[in-house]
Motif scaffolding. Structure first.
Motif, PDB file in Angstrom:
ATOM      1  N   ASN A 147      69.423  25.160  37.997  1.00  0.00           N
ATOM      2  CA  ASN A 147      69.305  23.986  38.349  1.00  0.00           C
ATOM      3  C   ASN A 147      68.274  23.467  38.953  1.00  0.00           C
ATOM      4  N   ASP A 148      67.106  22.746  38.849  1.00  0.00           N
ATOM      5  CA  ASP A 148      66.587  22.029  40.269  1.00  0.00           C
ATOM      6  C   ASP A 148      65.785  21.119  40.151  1.00  0.00           C
ATOM      7  N   ILE A 149      65.431  20.632  41.337  1.00  0.00           N
ATOM      8  CA  ILE A 149      64.511  19.349  41.270  1.00  0.00           C
ATOM      9  C   ILE A 149      62.770  19.451  41.527  1.00  0.00           C
ATOM     10  N   ILE A 150      62.319  18.799  40.417  1.00  0.00           N
ATOM     11  CA  ILE A 150      60.787  19.256  41.150  1.00  0.00           C
ATOM     12  C   ILE A 150      60.411  17.790  41.263  1.00  0.00           C
ATOM     13  N   PHE A 151      59.077  18.022  42.217  1.00  0.00           N
ATOM     14  CA  PHE A 151      58.715  15.858  42.345  1.00  0.00           C
ATOM     15  C   PHE A 151      57.252  16.066  41.952  1.00  0.00           C
ATOM     16  N   TRP A 152      57.072  15.319  41.309  1.00  0.00           N
ATOM     17  CA  TRP A 152      54.885  15.380  41.413  1.00  0.00           C
ATOM     18  C   TRP A 152      54.653  14.198  41.642  1.00  0.00           C
ATOM     19  N   GLY A 153      53.573  14.153  41.986  1.00  0.00           N
ATOM     20  CA  GLY A 153      52.972  12.726  42.493  1.00  0.00           C
ATOM     21  C   GLY A 153      53.396  12.414  43.959  1.00  0.00           C
ATOM     22  N   VAL A 154      51.854  11.124  44.428  1.00  0.00           N
ATOM     23  CA  VAL A 154      52.158  11.176  45.775  1.00  0.00           C
ATOM     24  C   VAL A 154      51.989   9.690  46.085  1.00  0.00           C
ATOM     25  N   ASN A 155      51.910   8.641  45.294  1.00  0.00           N
ATOM     26  CA  ASN A 155      52.584   7.533  45.559  1.00  0.00           C
ATOM     27  C   ASN A 155      53.419   7.461  46.106  1.00  0.00           C
ATOM     28  N   GLU A 156      53.888   6.103  47.368  1.00  0.00           N
ATOM     29  CA  GLU A 156      54.513   5.699  47.743  1.00  0.00           C
ATOM     30  C   GLU A 156      56.194   5.267  46.872  1.00  0.00           C
ATOM     31  N   HIS A 206      47.434  31.544  44.018  1.00  0.00           N
ATOM     32  CA  HIS A 206      45.932  32.117  44.366  1.00  0.00           C
ATOM     33  C   HIS A 206      45.736  31.440  45.352  1.00  0.00           C
ATOM     34  N   ASP A 207      44.106  31.838  45.436  1.00  0.00           N
ATOM     35  CA  ASP A 207      43.777  31.370  46.526  1.00  0.00           C
ATOM     36  C   ASP A 207      42.432  29.810  46.113  1.00  0.00           C
ATOM     37  N   TYR A 208      42.594  29.890  44.244  1.00  0.00           N
ATOM     38  CA  TYR A 208      41.990  28.583  44.000  1.00  0.00           C
ATOM     39  C   TYR A 208      43.218  27.810  43.130  1.00  0.00           C
ATOM     40  N   GLY A 209      44.441  28.080  43.584  1.00  0.00           N
ATOM     41  CA  GLY A 209      45.273  26.513  43.132  1.00  0.00           C
ATOM     42  C   GLY A 209      46.562  27.317  43.090  1.00  0.00           C
ATOM     43  N   ASP A 221      39.142  17.760  51.577  1.00  0.00           N
ATOM     44  CA  ASP A 221      40.788  16.972  52.197  1.00  0.00           C
ATOM     45  C   ASP A 221      41.549  16.068  50.433  1.00  0.00           C
ATOM     46  N   LEU A 222      40.614  17.182  49.733  1.00  0.00           N
ATOM     47  CA  LEU A 222      41.735  16.707  48.853  1.00  0.00           C
ATOM     48  C   LEU A 222      42.659  17.052  47.621  1.00  0.00           C
ATOM     49  N   ASP A 223      43.705  16.910  48.080  1.00  0.00           N
ATOM     50  CA  ASP A 223      44.765  17.274  46.476  1.00  0.00           C
ATOM     51  C   ASP A 223      45.268  16.748  45.240  1.00  0.00           C
ATOM     52  N   ILE A 224      45.114  17.518  44.595  1.00  0.00           N
ATOM     53  CA  ILE A 224      44.711  18.081  43.210  1.00  0.00           C
ATOM     54  C   ILE A 224      45.624  18.290  42.400  1.00  0.00           C
ATOM     55  N   GLY A 225      46.847  17.756  41.617  1.00  0.00           N
ATOM     56  CA  GLY A 225      48.153  17.813  40.295  1.00  0.00           C
ATOM     57  C   GLY A 225      46.813  17.838  39.018  1.00  0.00           C
ATOM     58  N   THR A 285      50.465  13.965  29.492  1.00  0.00           N
ATOM     59  CA  THR A 285      49.162  14.558  30.420  1.00  0.00           C
ATOM     60  C   THR A 285      49.355  13.541  31.489  1.00  0.00           C
ATOM     61  N   GLY A 286      49.277  14.360  33.169  1.00  0.00           N
ATOM     62  CA  GLY A 286      49.442  13.403  33.872  1.00  0.00           C
ATOM     63  C   GLY A 286      48.230  14.125  35.379  1.00  0.00           C
ATOM     64  N   LEU A 287      47.691  13.080  35.480  1.00  0.00           N
ATOM     65  CA  LEU A 287      46.778  13.653  37.448  1.00  0.00           C
ATOM     66  C   LEU A 287      47.500  12.790  39.190  1.00  0.00           C
ATOM     67  N   ASP A 288      47.513  12.766  39.217  1.00  0.00           N
ATOM     68  CA  ASP A 288      47.815  12.927  40.961  1.00  0.00           C
ATOM     69  C   ASP A 288      46.688  13.709  42.109  1.00  0.00           C
ATOM     70  N   ILE A 289      45.675  11.961  42.399  1.00  0.00           N
ATOM     71  CA  ILE A 289      44.568  13.264  43.414  1.00  0.00           C
ATOM     72  C   ILE A 289      45.723  12.087  44.785  1.00  0.00           C
ATOM     73  N   GLN A 290      45.091  12.774  46.344  1.00  0.00           N
ATOM     74  CA  GLN A 290      45.065  12.530  47.249  1.00  0.00           C
ATOM     75  C   GLN A 290      44.072  12.783  48.743  1.00  0.00           C
ATOM     76  N   SER A 291      43.533  11.896  48.177  1.00  0.00           N
ATOM     77  CA  SER A 291      42.555  12.400  49.485  1.00  0.00           C
ATOM     78  C   SER A 291      42.894  11.838  51.012  1.00  0.00           C
ATOM     79  N   THR A 292      42.289  12.676  52.011  1.00  0.00           N
ATOM     80  CA  THR A 292      42.944  12.305  53.399  1.00  0.00           C
ATOM     81  C   THR A 292      41.838  11.757  54.800  1.00  0.00           C
ATOM     82  N   LYS A 293      41.744  10.723  54.754  1.00  0.00           N
ATOM     83  CA  LYS A 293      40.653  10.430  55.598  1.00  0.00           C
ATOM     84  C   LYS A 293      41.366  10.028  56.884  1.00  0.00           C
TER      85      LYS A 293
END
Length: 397
Positions: A113-122, A156-159, A215-219, A251-259
Motif C-alpha cells: 500500500n502507498d500514497i502517490i500524489f500527482w499535481g502542482v495546484n493548491e 536518469h539525468d533526462y527524467g 525552471d520548469l517542473d513537468i509531469g 492522460t494528464g499534464l502538470d507544469i510548474q514554473s518558478t520565477k
C-alpha cells in the motif's frame, strides 16, 4: 480450487522480503504518531436531515519505518483511523502505507500500500488519480486512502519514469445518515456496480514521466482503471444513491514554473469516462512576500481557476482566491484561507486552517468552513446549512 486474493499475495511477498532481508532482532527502526481528539460545532443548528449541531471524534495516525539490507531496502507502515461519535460510516481504519521498497542504482521497486500524489495546484489537483479520496476527512477529496500496488521507478539525468500496477480497489467513503455534512441522499453500499466485470478486483495501470527543464517542473501521466469517483444514481425506490464505478482512461499534464517569488501552475487532463470524453484544465499563480514588515513572516497570495467541459461536473467554472501566512516561529504558526467562487452564479464558500504548536508534543488546529450565498442549482447547495468550526488538539508520541 480456492482462489488466493491479490492482497494475500502482496502481504506474503512483503513479509517474505522482510524476513529474508536481515535478522528480526537486528532491525533498526523508528516509530512515531499522534492521537487527535476533535470537536465540531455547526452554526446553523440542526442539519436539514435532523443531524446534531455538534460532533465529537478521535483521529489517530501511526508510522513505523525500518531500513534493511544496509539501507538498500526500506519497510514502512503508515496506519490511520477515525472514530466518529454520530456517524458509523466515518469509523474506519486504513493502511495508507504498508510497503517494502528496494533501491538499486537508478531503479526503485515498491510493493504494498502507498500514497502517490500527482499535481502542482493548491486546490484543484485534477491529474491526481492513483489513490481513492477519503471524504471522511475532507469533502474536497484532498485526503487519500492507501492503494495496493507494485511500482517500478527509473531515474536518469533526462527524467524519471514511474510505472504502477494496482489491485484491491477501494470504494469511496461517504457520510452516513447521521453524518454532517452529507449528500442530499444516503449512499447505498449494497447496490455498488462496476463497468468492469472484474469489479474491485480489476487490475489498474498507470505510468508517469517527470523531468526538470530550467525552471520548469513537468509531469506527463496516463491512467487506465476503475474511476475513483463513482457516478451516483438516484434510486426512487430506496431514496438512496446507487454508486457506479466506470472505467476511466486519463492522460494528464502538470507544469510548474518558478520565477523568483512567483509560481505559475497548470494541470490539464483529457479523459474518457465510460463512453464520455471530456477535457479539464486548472491552474493559477502564487506570489510570496518574504519577511513582511521586516519580520520573519511570509505571506503568499494564491489565485487558481478550473474549467471542465462537462456541464454536470461540480467544479466546471470555479475560482479560488487564497492567502497563506507562515510566521516561521518556534511554535510553527501557520494560517491558510481560501474563498471558492462559482463563476456561473453567486455561490461562495470560505475555508480556513490555523495551526500552532502549544507544547513540544501538542499542536492546536482550528478549521472554519463557512458557506456564503449558494445558488440553488449549485452542487454545494446541499451543504448550505453545514457551516462549521472544528477544533483539534494533536498529542504526538
Amino acid at each position: 480450487m480456492k482462489k488466493i486474493s491479490a492482497k494475500r499475495i502482496y502481504l506474503s511477498l512483503i513479509f517474505y522480503l522482510i524476513l529474508n532481508s536481515s535478522p528480526i532482532h537486528a532491525l533498526d527502526y523508528k516509530a512515531y504518531g499522534f492521537i487527535q481528539p476533535e470537536t465540531s460545532v455547526f452554526f446553523n443548528g440542526k442539519g436539514r436531515h435532523g443531524q446534531k449541531n455538534t460532533n465529537l471524534s478521535i483521529f489517530g495516525k501511526g508510522t513505523f519505518i525500518s531500513y534493511l539490507q544496509n539501507d538498500d531496502a526500506k519497510f514502512s507502515i503508515n496506519i490511520l483511523g477515525r472514530y466518529d461519535e454520530n456517524d458509523s460510516e466515518l469509523r474506519y481504519l486504513d493502511f495508507q502505507k504498508l510497503k517494502y521498497e528496494y533501491f538499486f542504482n537508478e531503479l526503485e521497486f515498491k510493493i504494498g500500500n502507498d500514497i502517490i500524489f500527482w499535481g502542482v495546484n493548491e486546490t484543484f489537483n485534477i491529474v491526481d488519480i492513483i489513490n481513492q479520496s477519503n471524504l471522511a476527512e475532507d469533502l474536497a477529496g484532498t485526503k487519500k486512502l492507501g492503494q495496493t500496488m507494485a511500482s517500478l521507478s527509473y531515474s536518469h539525468d533526462y527524467g524519471k519514469f514511474d510505472m504502477y500496477l494496482m489491485s484491491n480497489f477501494q470504494e469511496r467513503l461517504f457520510s452516513g445518515g447521521n453524518g454532517r455534512p452529507r449528500l442530499v441522499m444516503e449512499i447505498d453500499k449494497n447496490t455498488v456496480t462496476y463497468e468492469s466485470s472484474a469489479k474491485d478486483k480489476k487490475l489498474d495501470f498507470a505510468i508517469r514521466y517527470s523531468t526538470v527543464l530550467d525552471d520548469l517542473d513537468i509531469g506527463l501521466s496516463h491512467f487506465y482503471g476503475n474511476n475513483r469517483a463513482p457516478e451516483l444514481k438516484a434510486n426512487s425506490s430506496t431514496l438512496k444513491f446507487d454508486p457506479f464505478y466506470s472505467i476511466v482512461s486519463q492522460t494528464g499534464l502538470d507544469i510548474q514554473s518558478t520565477k523568483g517569488s512567483w509560481l505559475y501552475k497548470l494541470e490539464s487532463i483529457s479523459a474518457k469516462n465510460g463512453s464520455e470524453r471530456y477535457f479539464s484544465a486548472a491552474g493559477g499563480i502564487e506570489y510570496t512576500f518574504y519577511g513582511i514588515q521586516n519580520t520573519q513572516s511570509d505571506l503568499g497570495i494564491i489565485i487558481e481557476y478550473i474549467f471542465d467541459d462537462r456541464s454536470n461536473s461540480p467544479l466546471n467554472n470555479d475560482g479560488v482566491i487564497g492567502l497563506r501566512w507562515n510566521k516561521n516561529d518556534i511554535k510553527s504558526t501557520t494560517f491558510l484561507a481560501g474563498l471558492l467562487i462559482d463563476m456561473h452564479g453567486n455561490s461562495t464558500r470560505l475555508q480556513s486552517e490555523f495551526e500552532q504548536r502549544i507544547a513540544d508534543d501538542l499542536k492546536l488546529f482550528v478549521d472554519f468552513s463557512i458557506n456564503g450565498n449558494i445558488n440553488q442549482a449549485d452542487f454545494g447547495y446541499q451543504f448550505k446549512e453545514d457551516s462549521k468550526m472544528t477544533v483539534k488538539i494533536a498529542k504526538y508520541f
